[in-house]
Design a protein around this motif. Structure first.
Motif, short mmCIF file in Angstrom:
data_model
loop_
_atom_site.label_atom_id
_atom_site.label_comp_id
_atom_site.label_asym_id
_atom_site.label_seq_id
_atom_site.Cartn_x
_atom_site.Cartn_y
_atom_site.Cartn_z
N LEU A 20 0.83 -1.20 0.00
CA LEU A 20 0.00 0.00 0.00
C LEU A 20 0.87 1.25 0.00
N GLU A 21 2.00 1.21 0.71
CA GLU A 21 2.89 2.38 0.75
C GLU A 21 3.41 2.71 -0.64
N GLU A 22 3.82 1.70 -1.40
CA GLU A 22 4.31 1.94 -2.75
C GLU A 22 3.19 2.44 -3.64
N LEU A 23 2.00 1.91 -3.45
CA LEU A 23 0.88 2.35 -4.26
C LEU A 23 0.56 3.82 -4.01
N LEU A 24 0.59 4.24 -2.75
CA LEU A 24 0.33 5.65 -2.42
C LEU A 24 1.40 6.56 -3.00
N GLU A 25 2.64 6.09 -2.99
CA GLU A 25 3.72 6.88 -3.58
C GLU A 25 3.51 7.03 -5.08
N LEU A 26 3.11 5.96 -5.74
CA LEU A 26 2.84 6.01 -7.18
C LEU A 26 1.66 6.94 -7.46
N HIS A 27 0.61 6.83 -6.67
CA HIS A 27 -0.56 7.70 -6.82
C HIS A 27 -0.15 9.16 -6.67
N ARG A 28 0.71 9.45 -5.71
CA ARG A 28 1.16 10.82 -5.49
C ARG A 28 1.91 11.34 -6.71
N ARG A 29 2.82 10.52 -7.22
CA ARG A 29 3.65 10.97 -8.35
C ARG A 29 2.83 11.21 -9.61
N LEU A 30 1.82 10.37 -9.85
CA LEU A 30 1.07 10.44 -11.11
C LEU A 30 -0.16 11.33 -11.06
N TRP A 31 -0.71 11.56 -9.85
CA TRP A 31 -2.02 12.20 -9.77
C TRP A 31 -2.06 13.42 -8.85
N VAL A 32 -1.39 13.32 -7.69
CA VAL A 32 -1.53 14.37 -6.68
C VAL A 32 -0.58 15.53 -6.94
N ASP A 33 0.72 15.25 -7.02
CA ASP A 33 1.71 16.31 -7.15
C ASP A 33 1.76 16.88 -8.56
N ASP A 34 1.71 16.01 -9.55
CA ASP A 34 1.84 16.46 -10.94
C ASP A 34 1.09 15.47 -11.83
N ARG A 35 -0.05 15.89 -12.35
CA ARG A 35 -0.90 15.01 -13.15
C ARG A 35 -0.17 14.55 -14.42
N ALA A 58 -3.93 8.28 -25.89
CA ALA A 58 -3.12 8.78 -24.78
C ALA A 58 -2.64 7.67 -23.85
N LEU A 59 -3.16 6.45 -24.03
CA LEU A 59 -2.84 5.38 -23.09
C LEU A 59 -1.35 5.03 -23.09
N ALA A 60 -0.72 5.06 -24.26
CA ALA A 60 0.71 4.73 -24.32
C ALA A 60 1.52 5.72 -23.48
N GLY A 61 1.14 6.98 -23.52
CA GLY A 61 1.83 7.98 -22.72
C GLY A 61 1.64 7.77 -21.23
N VAL A 62 0.43 7.35 -20.86
CA VAL A 62 0.15 7.06 -19.45
C VAL A 62 0.99 5.87 -18.98
N ARG A 63 1.06 4.85 -19.79
CA ARG A 63 1.88 3.68 -19.43
C ARG A 63 3.35 4.08 -19.27
N SER A 64 3.83 4.94 -20.16
CA SER A 64 5.22 5.40 -20.05
C SER A 64 5.44 6.20 -18.77
N ALA A 65 4.44 7.01 -18.39
CA ALA A 65 4.54 7.79 -17.16
C ALA A 65 4.60 6.87 -15.94
N VAL A 66 3.82 5.78 -15.98
CA VAL A 66 3.86 4.81 -14.88
C VAL A 66 5.24 4.18 -14.78
N GLN A 67 5.77 3.75 -15.89
CA GLN A 67 7.09 3.10 -15.88
C GLN A 67 8.17 4.05 -15.40
N GLU A 68 8.07 5.31 -15.80
CA GLU A 68 9.05 6.30 -15.34
C GLU A 68 8.93 6.53 -13.84
N ALA A 69 7.69 6.60 -13.34
CA ALA A 69 7.48 6.79 -11.90
C ALA A 69 8.00 5.60 -11.11
#
Length: 232
Positions: A20-35, A58-69
């Motif tokens: 859950l801690e890693e999930l919250l960190e990922l959520h923060r990086r992708l959604w909270v701090d910088d969409r 836009a899905l390919a870009g979202v996937r790339s953002a996840v991998q970068e995060a």
């Protein structure tokens, strides 16, 4: 930080995290701090994060953002959820303050289960800066994490058929507030008058994934009034 990416239709990807801690960190990086570019919605669960793109293109870009995060979070060991209970660092302030009257029917039982006094249970609950991990069960119900680990207690062996709206409870590592009257099996330690779900509010949910929450003892407020209203 690691995660498994699973396809979920033409415009979404489901990310499975190890904790859950890693999930919250990922959520923060992708959604909270910088969409992330092209990201329309992010729905957090206990171990999964559903990311919805605003278009199939836009899905390919979202996937790339996840991998970068995920790469950026690897090896840092950092998380926005406190590893231990106790007072939050002075630099971190709550997004929402919840005033609680600690008069719950299970307060004495929680004290017995934890080996604390009722006063110490209240102190432990109010001294931590909680974090909304994810929502579920009912509209407006948030699972709060990051509290004092001494407050980890099991659910009641027999759920109540009716828990009143505003009841504040503990179950496992979580704390939560019932947004409306419903059945429930959490250990009830108090209640709040604050409205958790209001369709006339934008957004309707007071507590949303990623927000920091501070519980405030209503008795302490009565003794020394301070401004503890709502959310940013």
């Amino acid at each position: 930080m690691t995660g498994r990416l699973l396809p979920s239709g033409e415009r979404a990807v489901l990310v499975e995290a190890d904790s859950l801690e890693e999930l919250l960190e990922l959520h923060r990086r992708l959604w909270v701090d910088d969409r992330a570019p092209g990201l329309l919605d992010a729905v957090a669960g206990a171990r999964t994060l559903l990311l919805v793109a605003d278009s199939a293109a836009a899905l390919a870009g979202v996937r790339s953002a996840v991998q970068e995060a995920l790469r950026a979070g690897s090896g840092t060991g950092s998380t926005t959820v406190p590893a231990q209970g106790g007072s939050a660092p002075a630099a971190r302030v709550p997004d929402v303050a919840i005033t609680v009257r600690y008069d719950g029917p299970d307060l004495a039982e929680v004290a017995e289960l934890t080996g604390l006094s009722s006063h110490e249970v209240v102190a432990a609950h109010t001294s931590s800066l909680w974090r909304v991990g994810f929502s579920g069960f009912a509209p407006g119900f948030a699972y709060l994490v990051g509290g004092d680990p001494r407050l980890g207690v099991p659910r009641r062996p027999t759920p109540r058929t009716r828990v009143p709206a505003g009841a504040v409870g503990l179950a496992g590592e979580f704390s939560g507030i019932y947004p409306r009257s419903s059945p429930g099996g959490w250990q009830l330690i108090g209640h709040t008058e604050q409205v958790l779900w209001d369709l006339d509010r934008d957004p309707p949910a007071l507590l949303r994934p990623g927000l920091r929450v501070q519980f405030v003892d209503a008795d302490a407020v009565d003794a020394d009034p301070v401004d503890v209203d709502g959310a940013t």
